[in-house]
Design a protein around this motif. Structure first.
Motif, PDB file in Angstrom:
ATOM      1  N   LEU A   1      23.474  42.691  30.317  1.00 27.78           N
ATOM      2  CA  LEU A   1      24.582  43.177  31.141  1.00 27.78           C
ATOM      3  C   LEU A   1      25.839  43.383  30.306  1.00 27.78           C
ATOM      4  CD1 LEU A   1      24.247  41.101  34.431  1.00 27.78           C
ATOM      5  CD2 LEU A   1      23.771  43.530  34.110  1.00 27.78           C
ATOM      6  N   LEU A   2      26.174  42.415  29.480  1.00 21.58           N
ATOM      7  CA  LEU A   2      27.380  42.514  28.660  1.00 21.58           C
ATOM      8  C   LEU A   2      27.286  43.665  27.651  1.00 21.58           C
ATOM      9  CD1 LEU A   2      28.090  38.713  28.137  1.00 21.58           C
ATOM     10  CD2 LEU A   2      29.449  40.326  29.509  1.00 21.58           C
ATOM     11  N   SER A   3      26.076  43.981  27.204  1.00 18.30           N
ATOM     12  CA  SER A   3      25.900  45.077  26.237  1.00 18.30           C
ATOM     13  C   SER A   3      26.288  46.434  26.817  1.00 18.30           C
ATOM     14  CB  SER A   3      24.455  45.116  25.718  1.00 18.30           C
ATOM     15  OG  SER A   3      23.584  45.683  26.689  1.00 18.30           O
TER      16      SER A   3
ATOM     17  N   ARG B   1      30.495  47.945  30.419  1.00 22.62           N
ATOM     18  CA  ARG B   1      31.056  48.588  31.604  1.00 22.62           C
ATOM     19  C   ARG B   1      32.340  47.848  31.991  1.00 22.62           C
ATOM     20  NH1 ARG B   1      28.403  51.590  35.926  1.00 22.62           N
ATOM     21  NH2 ARG B   1      27.083  52.276  34.213  1.00 22.62           N
ATOM     22  N   PRO B   2      33.419  48.561  32.267  1.00 24.99           N
ATOM     23  CA  PRO B   2      34.635  47.872  32.737  1.00 24.99           C
ATOM     24  C   PRO B   2      34.319  46.979  33.941  1.00 24.99           C
ATOM     25  CG  PRO B   2      35.126  50.174  32.249  1.00 24.99           C
ATOM     26  CD  PRO B   2      33.621  50.015  32.146  1.00 24.99           C
ATOM     27  N   GLY B   3      34.728  45.725  33.857  1.00 26.78           N
ATOM     28  CA  GLY B   3      34.498  44.748  34.923  1.00 26.78           C
ATOM     29  C   GLY B   3      33.250  43.910  34.732  1.00 26.78           C
ATOM     30  N   ILE B   4      32.421  44.230  33.756  1.00 28.40           N
ATOM     31  CA  ILE B   4      31.137  43.531  33.605  1.00 28.40           C
ATOM     32  C   ILE B   4      31.338  42.065  33.199  1.00 28.40           C
ATOM     33  CG2 ILE B   4      30.584  44.095  31.195  1.00 28.40           C
ATOM     34  CD1 ILE B   4      28.110  44.309  34.122  1.00 28.40           C
ATOM     35  N   GLU B   5      32.353  41.778  32.396  1.00 30.81           N
ATOM     36  CA  GLU B   5      32.586  40.386  31.999  1.00 30.81           C
ATOM     37  C   GLU B   5      32.967  39.540  33.208  1.00 30.81           C
ATOM     38  OE1 GLU B   5      35.334  40.201  28.741  1.00 30.81           O
ATOM     39  OE2 GLU B   5      33.966  41.288  27.405  1.00 30.81           O
ATOM     40  N   ARG B   6      33.822  40.070  34.057  1.00 26.90           N
ATOM     41  CA  ARG B   6      34.210  39.352  35.276  1.00 26.90           C
ATOM     42  C   ARG B   6      33.005  39.181  36.189  1.00 26.90           C
ATOM     43  NH1 ARG B   6      36.827  40.445  40.316  1.00 26.90           N
ATOM     44  NH2 ARG B   6      36.636  42.682  40.002  1.00 26.90           N
ATOM     45  N   PHE B   7      32.137  40.196  36.230  1.00 28.08           N
ATOM     46  CA  PHE B   7      30.925  40.113  37.046  1.00 28.08           C
ATOM     47  C   PHE B   7      29.994  39.017  36.534  1.00 28.08           C
ATOM     48  CE2 PHE B   7      26.519  41.569  37.831  1.00 28.08           C
ATOM     49  CZ  PHE B   7      26.504  41.354  39.199  1.00 28.08           C
ATOM     50  N   VAL B   8      29.813  38.922  35.224  1.00 33.07           N
ATOM     51  CA  VAL B   8      28.954  37.884  34.645  1.00 33.07           C
ATOM     52  C   VAL B   8      29.541  36.500  34.934  1.00 33.07           C
ATOM     53  CG1 VAL B   8      28.057  36.931  32.473  1.00 33.07           C
ATOM     54  CG2 VAL B   8      27.870  39.384  32.937  1.00 33.07           C
ATOM     55  N   GLU B   9      30.854  36.370  34.889  1.00 34.64           N
ATOM     56  CA  GLU B   9      31.494  35.103  35.264  1.00 34.64           C
ATOM     57  C   GLU B   9      31.177  34.758  36.715  1.00 34.64           C
ATOM     58  OE1 GLU B   9      35.664  35.495  34.421  1.00 34.64           O
ATOM     59  OE2 GLU B   9      35.319  35.682  32.264  1.00 34.64           O
ATOM     60  N   TYR B  10      31.203  35.769  37.580  1.00 39.00           N
ATOM     61  CA  TYR B  10      30.829  35.561  38.986  1.00 39.00           C
ATOM     62  C   TYR B  10      29.380  35.071  39.086  1.00 39.00           C
ATOM     63  CZ  TYR B  10      28.704  37.095  43.384  1.00 39.00           C
ATOM     64  OH  TYR B  10      27.961  37.164  44.523  1.00 39.00           O
TER      65      TYR B  10
ATOM     66  N   ILE C   1      27.072  46.945  47.455  1.00 39.99           N
ATOM     67  CA  ILE C   1      28.399  46.487  47.885  1.00 39.99           C
ATOM     68  C   ILE C   1      28.904  45.361  46.990  1.00 39.99           C
ATOM     69  CG2 ILE C   1      29.626  45.283  49.741  1.00 39.99           C
ATOM     70  CD1 ILE C   1      27.871  46.983  51.712  1.00 39.99           C
ATOM     71  N   ILE C   2      28.063  44.395  46.705  1.00 41.16           N
ATOM     72  CA  ILE C   2      28.473  43.288  45.837  1.00 41.16           C
ATOM     73  C   ILE C   2      28.846  43.817  44.455  1.00 41.16           C
ATOM     74  CG2 ILE C   2      27.731  41.169  44.672  1.00 41.16           C
ATOM     75  CD1 ILE C   2      25.878  40.682  47.137  1.00 41.16           C
ATOM     76  N   LEU C   3      27.997  44.668  43.900  1.00 40.76           N
ATOM     77  CA  LEU C   3      28.250  45.220  42.566  1.00 40.76           C
ATOM     78  C   LEU C   3      29.552  45.999  42.494  1.00 40.76           C
ATOM     79  CD1 LEU C   3      24.854  46.529  41.199  1.00 40.76           C
ATOM     80  CD2 LEU C   3      26.538  45.161  39.989  1.00 40.76           C
ATOM     81  N   GLN C   4      29.802  46.812  43.502  1.00 43.62           N
ATOM     82  CA  GLN C   4      30.986  47.674  43.490  1.00 43.62           C
ATOM     83  C   GLN C   4      32.284  46.858  43.590  1.00 43.62           C
ATOM     84  OE1 GLN C   4      30.700  51.164  42.798  1.00 43.62           O
ATOM     85  NE2 GLN C   4      30.084  52.034  44.759  1.00 43.62           N
ATOM     86  N   GLN C   5      32.190  45.588  43.910  1.00 45.42           N
ATOM     87  CA  GLN C   5      33.379  44.745  43.892  1.00 45.42           C
ATOM     88  C   GLN C   5      33.797  44.394  42.465  1.00 45.42           C
ATOM     89  OE1 GLN C   5      33.251  41.400  46.662  1.00 45.42           O
ATOM     90  NE2 GLN C   5      31.774  42.539  47.899  1.00 45.42           N
TER      91      GLN C   5
END
Length: 192
Positions: free
Chosen positions: A14-16, A19-28, A131-135
């Motif tokens: 995912l981090l590779s 994508r903008p926001g991916i780091e915050r998503f992985v933290e989630y 929906i979850i992803l688009q957040q």
């Protein structure tokens, strides 16, 4: 199966994408039960860590479709995001409960653990994942179509699946990768 190793591979992929926001998503994701969640209650990968395992299997199957990936010029980040996150709706979705089962050897009733569903936001499988992803990250129309259509071979009385396949043929690839992962690898027990 190594749950920690699989989860780290999942997050690294995912981090590779960068994508903008991916780091915050992985933290989630780290705050959810993703690492240990099953992929289903009793069918494919209904074991601890099964959801990550299933998602990685779908990704590996999707990446084997090189001819079509090249034909439709599908970016690697799209393959990663759609394959790994098509079942995101299953995060914080399963709970462990117990039920009575008769022991075949002793004839005694025993309480055994099993997975059951506790859906706190029942709006639809693929839609919920989107929906979850688009957040956290922006999805392309193709990625939305791929995730939306990943269960394309289930009943579709509205013909939406066929319409999406026509407009976004890339979604056929994820649907097939998911079917292969579910029934050829994960769902081996279904054929017994």
């Amino acid at each position: 199966m190594n749950i920690e190793k699989n989860y780290q591979e999942f997050k690294d992929l995912l981090l590779s994408t960068q994508r903008p926001g991916i780091e915050r998503f992985v933290e989630y994701l780290d705050k959810t039960d993703l690492k240990t969640a099953p992929a289903s209650t009793k069918y494919h990968d209904s074991f601890e860590g099964g959801l990550v395992y299933h998602s990685l299997t779908v990704y590996n199957e999707l990446c084997k479709m090189t001819e079509y990936i090249a034909k439709y010029n599908i970016p690697k980040e799209t393959l990663i995001i759609t394959a790994l996150l098509h079942d995101l709706c299953k995060v914080n979705y399963y709970i462990t409960d117990t039920r009575n089962v008769k022991n075949k050897e002793t004839g005694q009733w025993e309480q055994v653990p099993y997975y059951t569903v506790e859906d706190t936001f029942p709006i639809g499988h693929a839609e919920k994942s989107i929906i979850i992803l688009q957040q956290f990250i922006r999805l392309s129309k193709t990625e939305i179509a791929m995730i939306r259509n990943h269960m394309a071979f289930t009943k579709d009385e509205t013909n939406e699946v066929s319409l999406l396949f026509d407009k976004f043929p890339e979604s056929v690839l994820l649907a097939n990768a998911d079917m292969i992962a579910t029934y050829m690898y994960d769902g081996r027990e279904l054929f017994k």
